[in-house]
Design a protein around this motif. Structure first.
Motif, PDB file in Angstrom:
ATOM      1  N   GLN A 167      16.147  10.396  -8.958  1.00  0.00           N
ATOM      2  CA  GLN A 167      15.022   9.524  -8.496  1.00  0.00           C
ATOM      3  C   GLN A 167      14.014  10.143  -9.242  1.00  0.00           C
ATOM      4  O   GLN A 167      14.066  11.340  -8.979  1.00  0.00           O
ATOM      5  CB  GLN A 167      14.875   9.885  -7.432  1.00  0.00           C
ATOM      6  CG  GLN A 167      14.185   8.365  -6.734  1.00  0.00           C
ATOM      7  CD  GLN A 167      14.280   8.090  -5.582  1.00  0.00           C
ATOM      8  OE1 GLN A 167      14.853   8.652  -4.785  1.00  0.00           O
ATOM      9  NE2 GLN A 167      15.365   6.614  -5.448  1.00  0.00           N
ATOM     10  N   ARG A 168      13.324   9.520  -9.663  1.00  0.00           N
ATOM     11  CA  ARG A 168      11.907  10.327 -10.272  1.00  0.00           C
ATOM     12  C   ARG A 168      10.166   8.651  -9.421  1.00  0.00           C
ATOM     13  O   ARG A 168      10.245   7.758  -9.712  1.00  0.00           O
ATOM     14  CB  ARG A 168      11.662  10.095 -11.778  1.00  0.00           C
ATOM     15  CG  ARG A 168      12.485  11.063 -11.766  1.00  0.00           C
ATOM     16  CD  ARG A 168      13.139  11.837 -13.892  1.00  0.00           C
ATOM     17  NE  ARG A 168      13.692  12.429 -13.730  1.00  0.00           N
ATOM     18  CZ  ARG A 168      14.267  12.909 -14.703  1.00  0.00           C
ATOM     19  NH1 ARG A 168      14.178  11.504 -15.189  1.00  0.00           N
ATOM     20  NH2 ARG A 168      15.174  13.509 -15.039  1.00  0.00           N
ATOM     21  N   ALA A 169      10.106  10.257  -9.310  1.00  0.00           N
ATOM     22  CA  ALA A 169       8.447   8.712  -8.707  1.00  0.00           C
ATOM     23  C   ALA A 169       6.953   9.528  -9.603  1.00  0.00           C
ATOM     24  O   ALA A 169       6.850  10.300 -10.082  1.00  0.00           O
ATOM     25  CB  ALA A 169       8.325   9.125  -6.922  1.00  0.00           C
ATOM     26  N   ASP A 213       0.783  -1.571  -0.148  1.00  0.00           N
ATOM     27  CA  ASP A 213       0.079  -0.141   0.225  1.00  0.00           C
ATOM     28  C   ASP A 213       0.566   1.448  -0.206  1.00  0.00           C
ATOM     29  O   ASP A 213       0.457   2.517   0.734  1.00  0.00           O
ATOM     30  CB  ASP A 213      -0.779  -0.001   1.285  1.00  0.00           C
ATOM     31  CG  ASP A 213      -2.342   1.331   1.294  1.00  0.00           C
ATOM     32  OD1 ASP A 213      -2.742   1.778  -0.536  1.00  0.00           O
ATOM     33  OD2 ASP A 213      -2.734   1.111   2.250  1.00  0.00           O
ATOM     34  N   GLU A 214       1.696   1.384  -0.915  1.00  0.00           N
ATOM     35  CA  GLU A 214       2.662   2.047  -0.976  1.00  0.00           C
ATOM     36  C   GLU A 214       1.933   3.561  -1.784  1.00  0.00           C
ATOM     37  O   GLU A 214       1.381   3.427  -2.398  1.00  0.00           O
ATOM     38  CB  GLU A 214       4.652   2.576  -1.695  1.00  0.00           C
ATOM     39  CG  GLU A 214       5.299   0.909  -0.597  1.00  0.00           C
ATOM     40  CD  GLU A 214       5.228   1.790  -0.084  1.00  0.00           C
ATOM     41  OE1 GLU A 214       5.370   3.104   0.596  1.00  0.00           O
ATOM     42  OE2 GLU A 214       6.293   0.647   1.078  1.00  0.00           O
ATOM     43  N   PRO A 215       2.845   4.202  -0.951  1.00  0.00           N
ATOM     44  CA  PRO A 215       1.306   5.698  -1.563  1.00  0.00           C
ATOM     45  C   PRO A 215       2.384   6.351  -3.175  1.00  0.00           C
ATOM     46  O   PRO A 215       1.719   6.367  -4.378  1.00  0.00           O
ATOM     47  CB  PRO A 215       1.862   7.181  -0.848  1.00  0.00           C
ATOM     48  CG  PRO A 215       2.866   6.835  -0.121  1.00  0.00           C
ATOM     49  CD  PRO A 215       3.271   4.888  -0.179  1.00  0.00           C
ATOM     50  N   GLU A 216       3.101   5.623  -3.358  1.00  0.00           N
ATOM     51  CA  GLU A 216       4.060   6.326  -4.873  1.00  0.00           C
ATOM     52  C   GLU A 216       5.180   4.513  -5.137  1.00  0.00           C
ATOM     53  O   GLU A 216       5.946   4.638  -4.089  1.00  0.00           O
ATOM     54  CB  GLU A 216       4.903   7.589  -4.682  1.00  0.00           C
ATOM     55  CG  GLU A 216       5.761   8.022  -3.813  1.00  0.00           C
ATOM     56  CD  GLU A 216       6.519   9.200  -3.726  1.00  0.00           C
ATOM     57  OE1 GLU A 216       6.109   9.851  -4.420  1.00  0.00           O
ATOM     58  OE2 GLU A 216       7.318   9.034  -2.733  1.00  0.00           O
ATOM     59  N   LYS A 261       3.130   2.806 -15.829  1.00  0.00           N
ATOM     60  CA  LYS A 261       3.651   4.652 -15.072  1.00  0.00           C
ATOM     61  C   LYS A 261       5.535   4.943 -15.556  1.00  0.00           C
ATOM     62  O   LYS A 261       5.787   5.789 -15.625  1.00  0.00           O
ATOM     63  CB  LYS A 261       2.861   5.151 -14.619  1.00  0.00           C
ATOM     64  CG  LYS A 261       1.583   5.267 -13.701  1.00  0.00           C
ATOM     65  CD  LYS A 261       1.264   4.900 -13.287  1.00  0.00           C
ATOM     66  CE  LYS A 261      -0.234   5.553 -12.731  1.00  0.00           C
ATOM     67  NZ  LYS A 261      -1.090   5.740 -11.796  1.00  0.00           N
ATOM     68  N   THR A 262       6.041   4.020 -14.673  1.00  0.00           N
ATOM     69  CA  THR A 262       7.286   4.137 -14.050  1.00  0.00           C
ATOM     70  C   THR A 262       8.188   3.128 -15.858  1.00  0.00           C
ATOM     71  O   THR A 262       9.178   3.752 -16.037  1.00  0.00           O
ATOM     72  CB  THR A 262       7.759   2.876 -13.218  1.00  0.00           C
ATOM     73  OG1 THR A 262       7.364   1.804 -13.560  1.00  0.00           O
ATOM     74  CG2 THR A 262       6.877   3.097 -12.005  1.00  0.00           C
TER      75      THR A 262
END
Length: 318
Positions: free
Chosen positions: A149-151, A126-129, A166-167
């Motif tokens: 680093q990009r989120a 359940d990580e937010p990003e 997305k990633t």
């Protein structure tokens, strides 16, 4: 810069494509042989094929620790190595060979989620990003200083497949931008905070088996995490394997014994879930779509024609 790339599957393919379209000169590509494992067949765009189409020499290796490979790398004389989804250990004599070192690109926000299947594990937790990290390789896997680093945020209904897409869009740009950072001569990149590090193993059959003592929220994330084309979460019904293709958390609270096929709600069938379900404090997993052992996908309300009985983690008589 002269670049040697170590990479595999779609992550490596997308990274190599970006390098070929950049100002850098890709002089050699090292990739794994095509595998037959369940996860090796997912996102399996060929790094080898792309390199050969571009006229770049290709070396096929399961591991990167033999003398012949090392000699070939020395002869290629790279300024930098780039590694993306390379699945085995790269020894220090290899990653420290070029003057600018080795830039590793990993699909997690390091230092958390080093290792394997980071998007799946992050969604389960359940990580937010989630995101992508470009870091310099050192003796510890996925632990070197962070270059970039990009989120991206995790949406409430996102699956691992959604997060992959997305990633994936970040891999090419972060690689090229990371090389630009190295080319400036900068060496003071921040070290990772090892107190926040976590390292995860490869996913296997046991990791996708449904445990009905998990809460409905946890099970819903498991189903989303194991979205197609990944192997999907499964349980057993009347001794037969049953994959859960689509599910969400129920609106109502359903008390009782975990795994009980209980009630029709909306477009699904509520199955009691959670270790505290007997206290009447837990919501159920609302199963919407299932796939039977013969590969047929069915709406849960069509499959479960009557209520009652149990879904189990292991096969047992009805």
């Amino acid at each position: 810069m002269r670049v040697v790339m170590f990479g595999f599957q779609t992550w490596g393919h997308r990274t190599l494509q970006a390098l070929l379209e950049s100002e850098h000169d890709v002089v050699t590509v090292v990739t794994h042989p095509r595998g037959e494992g369940a996860y090796e067949k997912v996102w399996a765009d060929s790094v080898e094929d792309l390199a050969r189409e571009a006229g770049v020499p290709v070396l096929i290796r399961e591991r990167a620790d033999d003398d012949e490979l090392y000699d070939a790398l020395k002869q290629a004389a790279p300024d930098v190595l780039v590694a993306t989804n390379w699945r085995t250990w790269i020894p220090p004599r290899v990653f420290s060979l070029p003057p600018f070192g080795t830039l590793n690109v990993h699909d997690a926000l390091l230092p958390a989620y080093a290792g394997f299947s980071p998007l799946i594990w992050a969604l389960l937790n359940d990580e937010p990003e989630v995101g992508v990290t470009a870091h310099l390789m050192d003796d510890t896997l996925d632990a070197g200083p962070i270059v970039l680093q990009r989120a991206v945020p995790v949406g409430p209904s996102d699956t691992t497949t959604d997060l992959f897409h997305k990633t994936l869009e970040l891999f090419g740009p972060i690689t090229v931008d990371g090389l630009a950072e190295l080319a400036t001569g900068r060496r003071d990149f921040p070290p990772q905070d090892r107190s926040k590090a976590s390292f995860f193993h490869k996913r296997a059959e046991e990791d996708i088996r449904i445990d009905w003592t998990w809460t409905a929220e946890e099970l819903s994330r498991l189903v989303r995490a194991q979205s197609a084309p990944y192997p999907q979460a499964f349980c057993f019904h009347k001794g037969q394997r049953l994959e859960i293709v689509r599910a969400r958390v129920s609106e109502a609270i359903y008390g009782g014994t975990p795994g009980r096929i209980f009630y029709r709600e909306g477009d699904g069938v509520a199955v009691v879930a959670g270790a505290e379900a007997r206290r009447g404090r837990s919501k159920a997993l609302l199963i919407q779509t299932v796939r039977t052992e013969d590969g047929v996908e069915r709406a849960a309300q069509d499959y479960f024609r009557t209520m009652g009985g149990y879904l189990t983690s292991y096969p047992r008589p009805a």
